[in-house]
Design an enzyme around this catalytic site. Structure first.
Site, mmCIF file in Angstrom:
data_model
loop_
_atom_site.group_PDB
_atom_site.id
_atom_site.type_symbol
_atom_site.label_atom_id
_atom_site.label_comp_id
_atom_site.label_asym_id
_atom_site.label_seq_id
_atom_site.Cartn_x
_atom_site.Cartn_y
_atom_site.Cartn_z
ATOM 1 N N SER A 102 0.793 -1.237 0.000
ATOM 2 C CA SER A 102 0.000 0.000 0.000
ATOM 3 C C SER A 102 0.821 1.279 0.000
ATOM 4 C CB SER A 102 -0.959 0.008 1.195
ATOM 5 O OG SER A 102 -2.047 -0.862 0.960
ATOM 6 N N LYS A 105 0.065 3.598 -2.758
ATOM 7 C CA LYS A 105 -1.021 4.570 -2.685
ATOM 8 C C LYS A 105 -0.489 6.009 -2.649
ATOM 9 C CE LYS A 105 -4.651 1.765 -0.466
ATOM 10 N NZ LYS A 105 -4.080 0.417 -0.335
ATOM 11 N N SER A 160 -5.971 2.841 4.668
ATOM 12 C CA SER A 160 -5.437 2.155 3.492
ATOM 13 C C SER A 160 -6.551 1.430 2.742
ATOM 14 C CB SER A 160 -4.340 1.158 3.909
ATOM 15 O OG SER A 160 -3.424 0.971 2.866
#
Length: 393
Positions: A102, A105, A160
């Protein structure tokens, strides 16, 4: 201030805006970064870059006599850099290509934040949530409910939430188009190790990044006030069913101090990640005595789930102690941009006033100007859609 379009009008407007942006990629991303599009990897520039010590295996550092010793950490790859100048103070296998989880991101946010004002409200459609991978981290986005874009960004940065990423991606052209724009953004920032397959960071064949590229994304994010504000939040309220809301907390334990991990003094973000394939990954930034460091840690091999935070802590401590005692081993700044970097440069977001929580969230970015520049026709269509709905047609 709330933009008064219906969700259908907003969705149509955003889709058209995204389509317009896609015709400009990768040139738009490169122009916003203030340099020509570097094009695909290879050529003289790439060959010159690969002569850098950062492409060598093992730990790279240039200590002066009084420099503290670099801590021993178990991560497969890591970087310690000065966020102001972009100087890399030390690194280990900085360009090793690894799954980012993640932490990817951050690139998603760099790409999409400028195109979506935080005050827009959107009613989530079934197709917005299609294709979320099994076992994904979720913030709790519900089909048929209306959310502000700023709520969805809280879900991305704090929880997340892959569900929030899917909705935001659907508002800016769809999943594949977003991945293509992220790839162009990475290239424009000089991040050549990153290959985007799934914008939320979910494991996908061929999806990789590097500690170097993640440091580039973290540093760039700190230079943008909206990104910096979201990544520094400890907690927020997220809309629930029937008009209620519930609290969410940032999963970056180095920021929150949760689960027995001591919070790091001066930490200002950025993003953590985990998948079974990637292991634990982290981009962390902290400020002390007028200096900001960004550290990336990828996949510690010892110490359990909290090792990523403790190894980042050790690297941050070393970076602050090594101020003025090491010479850079490389730079996060692309070669063609380095002459314009002042020696005392500081990420703008670090010293900028915090934007109001309920502000519409229009970022100060050339990308949003580009979206607006698609013309009054797009706005007229959005208004027309609203009037048709209001008239019951």
């Amino acid at each position: 201030m709330t933009i008064g379009f219906s969700s259908r009008a907003v969705r149509s407007t955003c889709m058209l805006c995204a389509a317009g942006l896609l015709t400009l990629v990768p040139a738009t991303a490169a122009a916003r970064a203030g340099r020509p599009d570097p094009g695909p990897p290879g050529g003289a520039a790439a060959a010159a870059a690969k002569s850098s010590p950062l492409y060598r295996s093992g730990t790279q550092v240039r200590p002066r006599p009084a420099a503290p010793r670099v801590p021993e950490v178990s991560a497969l790859s890591w970087v310690v850099a000065d966020a102001g100048t972009g100087d890399v103070l030390a690194a280990n296998d900085a360009h090793r290509e690894l799954p980012p989880a993640s932490t990817l991101k951050t690139l998603f946010a760099l790409t999409v934040l400028p195109a979506l004002p935080g005050g827009i409200r959107h009613e989530v459609a079934p197709e917005d949530l299609a294709g979320i991978g099994p076992g994904s981290s979720l913030v709790g986005v519900v089909e048929g409910q209306t959310y502000r874009v700023s709520d969805l960004w809280n879900g991305v940065f704090l929880n997340s939430g892959n569900d929030a990423v899917h909705v935001l991606a659907s508002l800016t052209g769809g999943w594949s188009a977003t991945a293509a724009r992220m790839q162009a953004e990475a290239r424009a920032l000089g991040a050549r190790d990153t290959h985007v397959r799934s914008p939320d960071g979910y494991d996908a064949p061929g999806q990789v990044s590097s500690a170097y590229d993640l440091a580039v994304f973290g540093r760039e994010g700190l230079r943008r006030p909206d990104f910096a504000r979201y990544c520094a939040k400890v907690d927020a309220m997220f809309p629930g069913r029937d008009g209620g809301s519930y609290g969410i907390m940032n999963t970056n334990r180095l920021l929150t101090g949760a689960d027995g991990v001591a919070p790091y003094p001066g930490l200002i973000g950025v993003k953590n990640g985990y998948t079974s394939n990637a292991g634990n990954t982290l981009i962390a930034a902290a400020r002390r005595d007028g200096r900001t460091l960004v550290v990336t840690v990828m996949n510690p091999q010892e110490g359990g789930g909290h090792a990523v935070y403790e190894e980042a802590r050790a690297l941050l401590d070393w970076g602050f102690a090594a101020a003025g005692e090491v010479d850079p081993v490389g730079s996060l700044v692309p070669e063609d941009e380095r002459p314009r970097q002042g020696p005392q440069a500081v990420p703008a977001a670090v010293t900028a006033a915090k934007p109001a929580e309920d502000s519409p969230g229009w970022p100060e970015s050339g990308a949003i100007i580009g979206v607006a520049g698609l013309g009054a026709g797009v706005m007229a269509l959005a208004l027309r859609l609203k009037f048709v709905r209001d008239d019951g047609s």
